[in-house]
Design a protein around this motif. Structure first.
Motif, PDB file in Angstrom:
ATOM      1  N   LEU A 452       2.670 -24.864  25.748  1.00 11.67           N
ATOM      2  CA  LEU A 452       2.885 -23.193  25.875  1.00 11.67           C
ATOM      3  C   LEU A 452       2.453 -22.690  24.725  1.00 11.67           C
ATOM      4  N   SER A 453       2.002 -23.421  23.678  1.00  6.55           N
ATOM      5  CA  SER A 453       1.290 -22.617  22.529  1.00  6.55           C
ATOM      6  C   SER A 453      -0.070 -22.903  22.520  1.00  6.55           C
ATOM      7  N   ASN A 454      -0.611 -23.182  23.617  1.00  7.28           N
ATOM      8  CA  ASN A 454      -2.167 -23.682  23.895  1.00  7.28           C
ATOM      9  C   ASN A 454      -2.710 -22.219  23.826  1.00  7.28           C
ATOM     10  N   GLU A 457      -4.835 -19.450  28.281  1.00  2.83           N
ATOM     11  CA  GLU A 457      -3.923 -18.754  28.850  1.00  2.83           C
ATOM     12  C   GLU A 457      -3.608 -19.386  30.221  1.00  2.83           C
ATOM     13  N   LEU A 458      -4.479 -20.048  31.002  1.00  5.07           N
ATOM     14  CA  LEU A 458      -4.546 -20.746  32.223  1.00  5.07           C
ATOM     15  C   LEU A 458      -3.778 -22.349  31.999  1.00  5.07           C
ATOM     16  N   VAL A 459      -3.964 -22.727  30.914  1.00  2.00           N
ATOM     17  CA  VAL A 459      -2.917 -24.024  30.599  1.00  2.00           C
ATOM     18  C   VAL A 459      -1.533 -23.668  30.311  1.00  2.00           C
ATOM     19  N   VAL A 460      -1.375 -22.461  29.751  1.00  2.00           N
ATOM     20  CA  VAL A 460       0.137 -22.075  29.561  1.00  2.00           C
ATOM     21  C   VAL A 460       0.761 -21.528  30.682  1.00  2.00           C
ATOM     22  N   LYS A 483      14.762 -19.746  26.483  1.00  2.00           N
ATOM     23  CA  LYS A 483      14.652 -18.646  25.520  1.00  2.00           C
ATOM     24  C   LYS A 483      13.212 -18.620  24.881  1.00  2.00           C
ATOM     25  N   HIS A 484      12.627 -19.733  24.808  1.00  2.00           N
ATOM     26  CA  HIS A 484      11.123 -19.735  24.228  1.00  2.00           C
ATOM     27  C   HIS A 484      10.275 -19.169  25.297  1.00  2.00           C
ATOM     28  N   MET A 485      10.396 -19.338  26.532  1.00  2.00           N
ATOM     29  CA  MET A 485       9.401 -18.995  27.774  1.00  2.00           C
ATOM     30  C   MET A 485       9.837 -17.391  27.787  1.00  2.00           C
ATOM     31  N   ALA A 486      10.969 -16.945  27.581  1.00  2.00           N
ATOM     32  CA  ALA A 486      11.024 -15.580  27.715  1.00  2.00           C
ATOM     33  C   ALA A 486      10.296 -14.855  26.682  1.00  2.00           C
ATOM     34  N   LYS A 487       9.979 -15.208  25.360  1.00  2.00           N
ATOM     35  CA  LYS A 487       9.144 -14.817  24.266  1.00  2.00           C
ATOM     36  C   LYS A 487       7.792 -14.718  24.896  1.00  2.00           C
ATOM     37  N   LEU A 488       7.316 -15.481  25.767  1.00  2.00           N
ATOM     38  CA  LEU A 488       5.876 -15.412  26.370  1.00  2.00           C
ATOM     39  C   LEU A 488       5.707 -14.542  27.151  1.00  2.00           C
ATOM     40  N   THR A 489       6.660 -13.630  27.483  1.00  2.00           N
ATOM     41  CA  THR A 489       6.149 -12.558  28.659  1.00  2.00           C
ATOM     42  C   THR A 489       5.453 -11.418  28.038  1.00  2.00           C
ATOM     43  N   ASP A 490       5.215 -11.481  26.457  1.00  2.00           N
ATOM     44  CA  ASP A 490       4.714 -10.446  26.158  1.00  2.00           C
ATOM     45  C   ASP A 490       2.976 -10.920  26.011  1.00  2.00           C
ATOM     46  N   ASN A 491       2.737 -12.039  26.147  1.00  2.00           N
ATOM     47  CA  ASN A 491       1.540 -12.668  26.092  1.00  2.00           C
ATOM     48  C   ASN A 491       0.624 -13.182  27.188  1.00  2.00           C
ATOM     49  N   ILE A 492       1.449 -13.688  28.060  1.00  2.00           N
ATOM     50  CA  ILE A 492       0.990 -14.456  29.308  1.00  2.00           C
ATOM     51  C   ILE A 492       0.749 -13.287  30.253  1.00  2.00           C
ATOM     52  N   MET A 496       1.395 -15.497  38.370  1.00  2.00           N
ATOM     53  CA  MET A 496       2.371 -16.526  38.772  1.00  2.00           C
ATOM     54  C   MET A 496       3.338 -17.031  37.705  1.00  2.00           C
ATOM     55  N   ALA A 497       2.655 -17.096  36.388  1.00  2.61           N
ATOM     56  CA  ALA A 497       3.409 -17.608  35.117  1.00  2.61           C
ATOM     57  C   ALA A 497       4.512 -16.613  34.917  1.00  2.61           C
ATOM     58  N   ARG A 498       4.070 -15.251  34.992  1.00  2.00           N
ATOM     59  CA  ARG A 498       5.149 -13.992  34.633  1.00  2.00           C
ATOM     60  C   ARG A 498       6.339 -14.208  35.578  1.00  2.00           C
ATOM     61  N   ALA A 499       5.966 -14.591  36.978  1.00  3.76           N
ATOM     62  CA  ALA A 499       6.680 -14.523  37.882  1.00  3.76           C
ATOM     63  C   ALA A 499       7.728 -15.584  37.697  1.00  3.76           C
ATOM     64  N   SER A 500       7.057 -16.741  37.397  1.00  3.18           N
ATOM     65  CA  SER A 500       7.957 -18.115  37.071  1.00  3.18           C
ATOM     66  C   SER A 500       9.128 -17.669  36.034  1.00  3.18           C
ATOM     67  N   ILE A 501       8.538 -17.170  34.751  1.00  4.36           N
ATOM     68  CA  ILE A 501       9.529 -16.932  33.804  1.00  4.36           C
ATOM     69  C   ILE A 501      10.833 -15.984  34.333  1.00  4.36           C
ATOM     70  N   LEU A 502      10.381 -14.710  35.034  1.00  8.12           N
ATOM     71  CA  LEU A 502      11.199 -13.896  35.442  1.00  8.12           C
ATOM     72  C   LEU A 502      12.234 -14.545  36.226  1.00  8.12           C
ATOM     73  N   TRP A 503      11.792 -15.270  37.135  1.00  4.26           N
ATOM     74  CA  TRP A 503      12.656 -15.977  38.131  1.00  4.26           C
ATOM     75  C   TRP A 503      13.687 -16.852  37.210  1.00  4.26           C
ATOM     76  N   LEU A 504      13.118 -17.542  36.323  1.00  2.00           N
ATOM     77  CA  LEU A 504      14.046 -18.596  35.487  1.00  2.00           C
ATOM     78  C   LEU A 504      14.996 -17.683  34.676  1.00  2.00           C
ATOM     79  N   ILE A 505      14.546 -16.631  34.020  1.00  2.00           N
ATOM     80  CA  ILE A 505      15.813 -15.921  33.179  1.00  2.00           C
ATOM     81  C   ILE A 505      16.677 -15.271  34.299  1.00  2.00           C
TER      82      ILE A 505
END
Length: 1081
Positions: A452-454, A457-460, A483-492, A496-505
Motif C-alpha cells: 500500500l506504500s508503493n 498507484e495501480l499496485v496500491v 484504519k490504514h486503508m482509510a488514510k489512503l482515500t486522499d491519495n488513491i 475500484m480501489a476507492r470504492a473498495s475502501i469505502l465498502w470496507l469502512i
C-alpha cells in the motif's frame, strides 16, 4: 511495393517480350492502355505452341493474383490450356481456376466438360485438381455433376484422388444439404478405406456432414485406432477428437469406482469441506451397488495407440492426445501427458498460450500431475504478458502447503516487474493463495499491506481490492489495516480501489467508529467529481453510518442523498430515493423501515477467490470454445459417460462390406480374444490393476511403436487378428467336418492335406481321383508324384539338426497320406555334412528346413448356405506356383453339397487392387453331387495383406468372394548359413528392426514346440545356430524378394525376445504380432 516488379525482371519476360513495366506505383495499373496491352501479351503467350511461354504466362498470372490484381478477363485464355500436356502448366491452370471458379461462375460452367475430361486423366494429380476445381464452382445447377464426380473419385485407384473426394464432400454439403443421404453413402464407403492418406480427410467430412451417425464408426473403430500413428498430422488431430467423443458414448467411465478417499482428495480445488461430507453418504450408497470396473479392450486399444503420439513434433497432435487422456483415461494414467505438455512450453508463444490455457484447466482437477514440473511454469522476463498471466494461474492452482513458500518467493520477484498488468495479476494470485491456504493468510496480508506504500498507484489499487476480500474473512482482527486503508482515500485515485475502501469502512464501521464519519465528510466534499462506482459506495457508507451513528452522520447523510438526488446517472438517483425511504422514517415509509439495519448490516459471506478456469472443463479441452470460454459455432458437446456400456460386439468386423457371402454361423462359434495381445492389454478387475500391466507393456512395446510406426500401420489388422485369435477353434471345426464327411460316406476333403502341406496341380488330380472323379491321363503323374513325396518324407524325417523336431510331423503327414513339399531329393548324410556351409542353391532349402506340417490352416471362402449348397475353402500350400514364381499358390477345395450337378465352375472378373495379379484355375466342367475337387490358383499379392477380390461362377450363379493372406504366407523360406544370417541382419537395423519381449507359456518352451509354432505362423526356413537359447529363421517375400529374418532368443525363465529384420517395415511389424500370438497359444 518496391519489390513487386522484380518478378518480371527476374524472369526476363518484361524486357524480352516488350511488356511494359508495372507495379512501381499503386496508380499505375487499372484501365489504361498499358494494362490492356499487358493482358494481350499474356493471351498471346497462352496461345503459343511453346510450353515454356505458357508456363511463364501462368506464373505471371498467378503472381498477379497473389498481389491482389484482377486477372478474371484471362479466364477463357487460361481454360483453353486445361488440355495442355505439360503437367506444370496444368497445375497452375487449376490453381487459377480454383481462384476464379466461384467469381466467374458463368465462364466456369462453360468449361465443365473440360473438367469432366480431367476427371478421366491418367495422372492422379490432374484428376484430383479437376475435382477440386469442380467442387469450387458454387452453382446449385451442377450439384448432380459434382455428386457423380465425387462418387467416381471415391472409387478411384489413387488414394490421393480419394482423399480429394473426401475434401469435396463438405463443399457439396454446404452447397446443397439435401444431398446428405447420398454423401453419407460415400462417407461410409471412404471410411472403409484402408489407406492412411484417406483416413483423416474422410473423418473430417464425417464430422462436417453427419457427426451424429456414430454407427458408421463402429466397424471402422479398430482400424482407425491402428492406422492412427501413420496418418498425417492434420488427420491425426481430427481422428483423435472424433474418437474422444465416440469413446465417451461407447465405454464406461474408468474412474467410476474410485474410493471415496481418492475422490475427496481429487475434489475441485475450491470445493468446501461441508459439501464433501454431504455427498459422502450418497456416494457410499451408490458405490456399494456398482460392479467392479473392467476396462473395455477397445477403450484400452485407443489409449495404447494414441500414447506414442505424445512424442509427435506437432503441438496440435500432442494437445489432441492430452485432451483424449484427460477425458478418457483412468486417473492413475493421466499423468503421462504432463511431460509432453511441459515440452510444448518451449515452443512459440502462440502454442504456449493454447497449451497453458489447457494446463490451467487440468491443474484445477489434477494438481498432482503437474507438481513435479513446477519450475517449468516460472515466469521469464521475455514472456509476453498473456503468457505470464497464464503461468501465474497455473502456479496458483498448483500451490499447496508444501510448495507455497517457494511460490510466494517467486511472486515477490514478480511484483517488482515493469509490466503493470502482470503485477496486478500477481497481487490477485497472492490473494487466491491466501484464501486457499489458511496458514499463509497473515503473511500474505502483511505483504499486501506493505504494497500500500508503493509508489505505483495501480499496485496500491489492486492491493486494496485484494485486501478487502481477505479482510472479510477475519475483520475483527484487522481493524488497524482498515484504519490504514482509510488514510489512503486522499491519495488513491483508481475508482475500484476507492470504492473498495469505502465498502470496507462502511461494512466494518463499528470497528473504526471515529474514522468512518470523517471519511464520509471528505467524500461528501468531492462527491460530484467521483466516478459512478465510488458514488454508489458513498451512498452506502452514508446509509450504514446513519443506522449505526446517526448523531454524527445524520446531516452528512442527508447532504449526500440530496446531491445524489440530482445526479446525472439514473442508477445513482434511484439508489438515493430508495435509501432515503428505507432509512429515514416518515409517515409514508412502509414496514421495511424496521428492517433497515438488518438489510444493510447483514453478515455477508466472505468471497471465494476462484480461478477463471474452474468451470471450463465442460468444454472439450483443446477446442476453440474452451479457449474462448464460450460456445463457438460448430462446437459439439462432449457427451456424458453412459451408465451402462453399449454392446461391444458392434465393433467386431466379420467380413468386408463389399462381399455378399458371409460366414456368420462360423464366426458366432468363435470365442473372440481381446483385440490386442495378452501381454499388452488384459484389464484387471479394478482400474488400478488395469493400469499396472499397461505401464509395463508400454515399455516393452516402445521400441516397436517408435522405431517402426508401431503395429498400427497394419492395413488388414482387424481380419488378421480375428484369424489369429480363432486358430485353435478352426482346427477343431476342421476335425468335426472331416468326421461328418466320413459318416456321409463321401471322400475326405483336401482340407486334411491343408493342415499338413498342400499338393501341386498333379497331386490335386490324384486327390480328385480318390474323390471318385474321373482322372484321365493325369492319374499316372499323381502316383509318380506320391512316390517321390514318400521318398522325400523319409529323407527329411532324419535331416540335419532338426531331425528330432520333424519326425512326429512326418508320421502324422503319412498317417493322413498328405503330400510333403519337396523339390529335390538329398541324402541324409549329405544334408548333415552340408549343414552350416554357405549354400546358394535354394532348391536344397526344403530338405534343410523343418516345415510344421500340422500348421497349414484352411479358411472358408464360400459358406454352403451363402453358396446355395456349394462350399469352398482355401489354404496356402506353401509351394512355388508353377506358372509364376512371384505368385502365392492358393489351394482351393470345392465341395458340391447339393443334389444337382454343378457345371462350368470358373473364376470371372477378377478385380485385384493396383499391382495385384490373379492367375485363374482351369474351368471345372462339372462337379457331381457330393463330390469334392481341388484346384490351384496363383495370386501376386504385391507383398500386401490386402484381399484379392474376384467372382466365383457356376453355370447359374455368381458369388463375390475374396482371399486374404496372413502376412506369414507372403514369403517363401530360404536357406542361409549362420554367417550369412548375421551379415544380412547387420544390414537391416534401425527402422528395419522390430523387437518385442514376450513370455513363453509352459507348453511352448521345448525346441520342437517353438519351431512348430513359428513355422505355423510364417512360411520361414530354419537357419543353423550355434547358441542353445536362440532360434533363427529366414525367408524372402514372394513378390519383391525382400529378406525377412526372424530371431527368437530365450532368456531366464519364461522370458524371450523376438526380433524381426526386414526392409518391409509393415510386413515386419505384422509378422512380429502373428508370431507372438502363435507362441502365446
Amino acid at each position: 511495393m518496391a519489390a513487386s516488379p522484380a518478378y518480371g525482371e527476374e524472369k526476363g519476360g518484361s524486357s524480352s517480350l516488350g511488356e511494359p513495366e508495372y507495379g512501381h506505383d499503386p496508380a499505375s495499373g487499372g484501365i489504361f492502355a498499358s494494362d490492356y496491352k499487358r493482358h494481350d501479351d499474356l493471351k498471346e503467350m497462352l496461345d503459343s505452341n511453346k510450353d515454356s511461354l505458357k508456363l511463364e504466362a501462368m506464373k505471371r498470372i498467378v503472381a498477379m493474383i497473389a498481389r491482389g490484381k484482377n486477372a478474371s478477363d484471362l479466364f477463357p485464355a487460361v481454360v483453353k490450356n486445361v488440355a495442355c500436356k505439360n503437367i506444370e502448366v496444368k497445375k497452375l491452370v487449376y490453381v487459377y481456376l480454383v481462384r476464379y471458379a466461384e467469381e466467374q461462375q458463368d465462364l466456369a460452367l462453360l468449361s465443365i466438360s473440360t473438367f469432366q475430361r480431367g476427371l478421366k486423366d491418367p495422372n492422379q494429380l490432374i484428376r484430383a485438381s479437376a475435382l477440386r476445381v469442380l467442387s469450387s464452382i458454387r452453382v446449385p445447377i451442377i450439384v448432380p455433376i459434382m455428386m457423380l464426380a465425387i462418387k467416381e473419385a471415391a472409387s478411384d485407384m489413387s488414394p490421393y484422388v480419394r482423399k480429394t473426394a473426401a475434401h469435396a464432400i463438405p463443399k457439396l454439403y454446404s452447397l446443397d444439404s439435401d444431398q446428405k443421404d447420398q454423401l453419407i453413402e460415400v462417407i461410409e464407403k471412404l471410411l472403409a478405406d484402408k489407406t492412411t492418406l484417406v483416413a483423416g480427410s474422410v473423418v473430417m467430412a464425417f464430422e462436417e456432414v453427419c457427426p451424429e451417425r456414430i454407427d458408421l464408426i463402429h466397424k471402422n473403430y479398430r482400424k482407425l485406432c491402428n492406422l492412427l500413428i501413420d496418418v498425417e498430422e492434420w488427420g491425426q488431430v481430427v481422428i483423435i477428437n472424433m474418437l474422444t467423443r465416440y469413446a465417451r458414448t461407447q465405454f464406461l467411465s474408468p474412474n467410476q469406482n474410485e474410493s471415496l478417499l481418492e475422490e475427496s482428495a481429487e475434489k475441485a480445488f475450491y470445493g468446501s469441506e461441508e459439501e464433501d461430507t454431504k455427498d459422502a453418504k450418497a456416494e457410499a450408497a451408490s458405490l456399494a451397488k456398482r460392479k467392479p470396473y473392467v476396462m473395455d479392450p477397445d477403450h484400452r486399444l485407443l489409449l495404447r495407440n494414441t500414447k506414442p503420439l505424445l512424442q509427435s513434433r506437432n503441438a496440435a497432435v500432442v494437445m489432441a492426445v492430452a485432451q483424449l487422456y484427460f477425458h478418457l483415461a483412468p486417473k492413475a494414467e493421466v499423468g503421462v501427458i504432463a511431460k509432453a505438455l511441459v515440452r510444448l512450453l518451449r515452443s512459440h508463444s502462440e502454442v504456449q498460450y493454447v497449451v497453458l490455457q489447457n494446463v490451467a484447466t487440468m491443474s484445477i482437477k489434477r494438481r498432482g500431475m503437474f507438481e513435479p514440473y513446477l519450475k517449468s511454469f516460472y515466469i521469464r522476463s521475455t514472456d509476453p504478458t498473456q503468457i505470464k498471466i497464464l503461468k501465474l494461474e497455473v502456479l496458483t492452482n498448483l500451490a499447496n502447503e508444501t510448495n507455497i513458500s517457494t511460490i510466494l518467493r517467486e511472486f515477490q520477484t514478480y511484483i517488482r516487474s515493469m509490466d503493470k498488468d502482470f503485477v496486478a495479476a500477481t497481487i490477485q494470485a497472492i490473494g487466491r493463495c491466501a484464501t486457499n491456504i489458511g496458514k499463509v493468510r497473515d503473511t500474505c496480508l502483511n505483504g499486501l499491506v506493505q504494497l500500500l506504500s508503493n509508489r505505483d498507484e495501480l499496485v496500491v489499487a489492486e492491493s486494496v481490492v485484494v485486501i478487502k476480500k481477505l479482510l472479510q474473512m477475519q475483520p475483527a482482527q484487522h481493524s488497524e489495516i482498515i484504519k490504514h486503508m482509510a488514510k489512503l482515500t486522499d491519495n488513491i485515485q483508481v475508482p475500484m480501489a476507492r470504492a473498495s475502501i469505502l465498502w470496507l469502512i462502511g461494512e466494518y464501521c463499528e470497528h473504526v467508529p471515529k474514522i468512518a464519519p470523517d471519511v464520509l465528510r471528505k467524500m461528501a466534499k468531492s462527491f460530484t467529481n467521483e466516478e459512478d462506482i465510488v458514488k454508489l459506495q458513498v451512498i452506502n457508507l452514508a446509509a450504514k453510518l446513519y443506522l449505526t451513528n446517526s448523531k454524527q452522520s445524520k446531516l452528512l447523510t442527508q447532504y449526500v442523498l440530496n446531491l445524489a438526488k440530482y445526479d446525472q446517472n439514473y442508477d445513482i438517483r434511484d439508489r438515493a430515493r430508495f435509501i432515503r425511504q428505507l432509512i429515514v422514517p416518515t409517515e409514508k415509509s412502509g414496514a421495511l423501515n424496521k428492517y433497515a439495519k438488518k438489510l444493510f448490516l447483514a453478515q455477508k459471506p466472505a468471497p471465494i477467490l476462484e480461478s477463471s478456469f474452474k468451470d471450463r472443463d465442460h468444454f472439450q479441452l483443446g477446442s476453440l470454445s474452451h479457449l474462448l470460454n464460450a460456445k463457438a459455432v460448430g462446437y459439439q458437446e462432449l457427451p456424458d459417460w453412459p451408465d451402462e456400456a453399449p454392446d461391444p460386439s458392434v465393433r467386431n468386423v466379420e467380413v468386408p462390406e463389399w462381399t455378399k457371402c458371409t460366414s456368420r454361423e462360423k464366426r458366432k462359434e468363435k470365442v473372440e480374444k481381446p483385440f490386442y495381445s495378452d501381454s499388452e492389454g488384459e484389464s484387471g478387475p479394478t482400474e488400478s490393476a488395469d493400469s499396472e500391466p499397461e505401464s509395463v507393456s508400454e515399455e516393452s512395446g516402445s521400441s516397436s511403436s517408435s522405431g517402426s510406426s508401431s503395429s498400427s500401420s497394419e492395413e488388414e489388422d482387424e481380419e488378421d487378428e480375428e484369424e489369429g485369435s480363432g486358430e485353435s477353434e478352426d482346427k477343431e471345426e476342421e476335425e468335426e467336418k472331416r468326421k461328418k464327411r466320413k459318416e456321409k460316406g463321401g471322400p475326405q476333403k483336401a482340407s486334411s492335406a491343408g493342415s499338413a502341406g498342400s499338393p501341386s496341380e498333379e497331386e490335386e488330380e490324384t486327390e480328385g481321383k480318390k474323390a471318385k472323379k474321373a482322372a484321365g491321363p493325369q492319374g499316372r503323374k499323381g502316383r509318380a508324384e506320391t512316390s517321390s513325396e514318400e521318398a522325400s518324407a523319409s529323407e527329411s524325417s532324419s535331416s540335419g539338426s532338426d531331425s528330432g523336431t520333424e519326425a512326429p510331423a512326418v508320421v502324422e503327414a503319412k498317417r493322413r497320406k498328405a503330400p510333403i513339399p519337396s523339390t529335390s531329393i538329398v541324402s541324409t548324410s549329405l544334408v548333415t555334412d552340408l549343414e552350416g556351409l554357405t549354400l546358394t542353391d535354394t532348391s536344397l532349402a526344403p530338405a534343410l528346413m523343418s516345415p510344421a506340417f500340422g500348421a497349414v490352416r484352411t479358411y472358408e471362402l464360400l459358406h454352403r448356405m451363402a453358396g446355395e449348397g456349394l462350399s469352398v475353402e482355401y489354404c496356402f500350400s506353401r509351394r512355388p506356383f508353377p506358372g509364376d514364381p512371384h505368385m502365392v499358390a492358393v489351394q482351393i477345395h470345392i465341395s458340391n453339397n447339393t443334389d444337382a450337378e454343378v457345371k462350368s465352375l470358373r473364376v470371372s472378373e477378377p478385380k485385384p487392387l493396383s499391382g495385384m495379379r490373379i492367375q485363374e484355375f482351369p474351368e471345372i466342367e462339372s462337379l457331381a453331387p457330393g463330390d469334392t475337387t481341388s484346384v490351384v490358383m496363383g495370386i501376386d499379392f504385391c507383398d500386401s495383406t490386402q484381399a484379392a477380390n474376384f467372382q466365383l461362377c457356376t453355370h447359374t450363379r455368381h458369388f463375390y468372394v475374396s482371399i486374404q493372406p496372413p502376412v506369414g504366407e507372403l514369403m517363401a523360406p530360404v536357406f542361409m548359413s549362420e554367417n550369412e544370417f548375421r551379415k544380412e541382419q547387420g544390414k537391416l537395423t534401425g527402422m528395419s528392426e522390430i523387437t518385442e519381449k514376450l513370455t513363453l507359456p509352459e507348453k511352448c518352451r521345448s525346441d520342437h514346440a517353438i519351431v512348430q509354432q513359428v513355422t505355423s505362423a510364417a512360411n520361414v526356413g530354419r537357419v543353423p545356430c550355434g547358441a542353445d537359447n536362440e532360434y533363427r529363421f529366414a525367408a524372402k517375400t514372394v513378390t519383391s524378394g525382400s529378406l525377412v529374418l526372424v530371431t527368437l532368443e530365450r532368456r531366464e525363465g519364461a522370458a524371450a525376445q523376438l526380433t524381426v529384420n526386414s526392409e518391409k517395415m509393415v510386413i515386419g511389424t505384422m509378422l512380429v504380432k502373428d508370431i507372438v500370438q502363435a507362441l502365446a497359444q
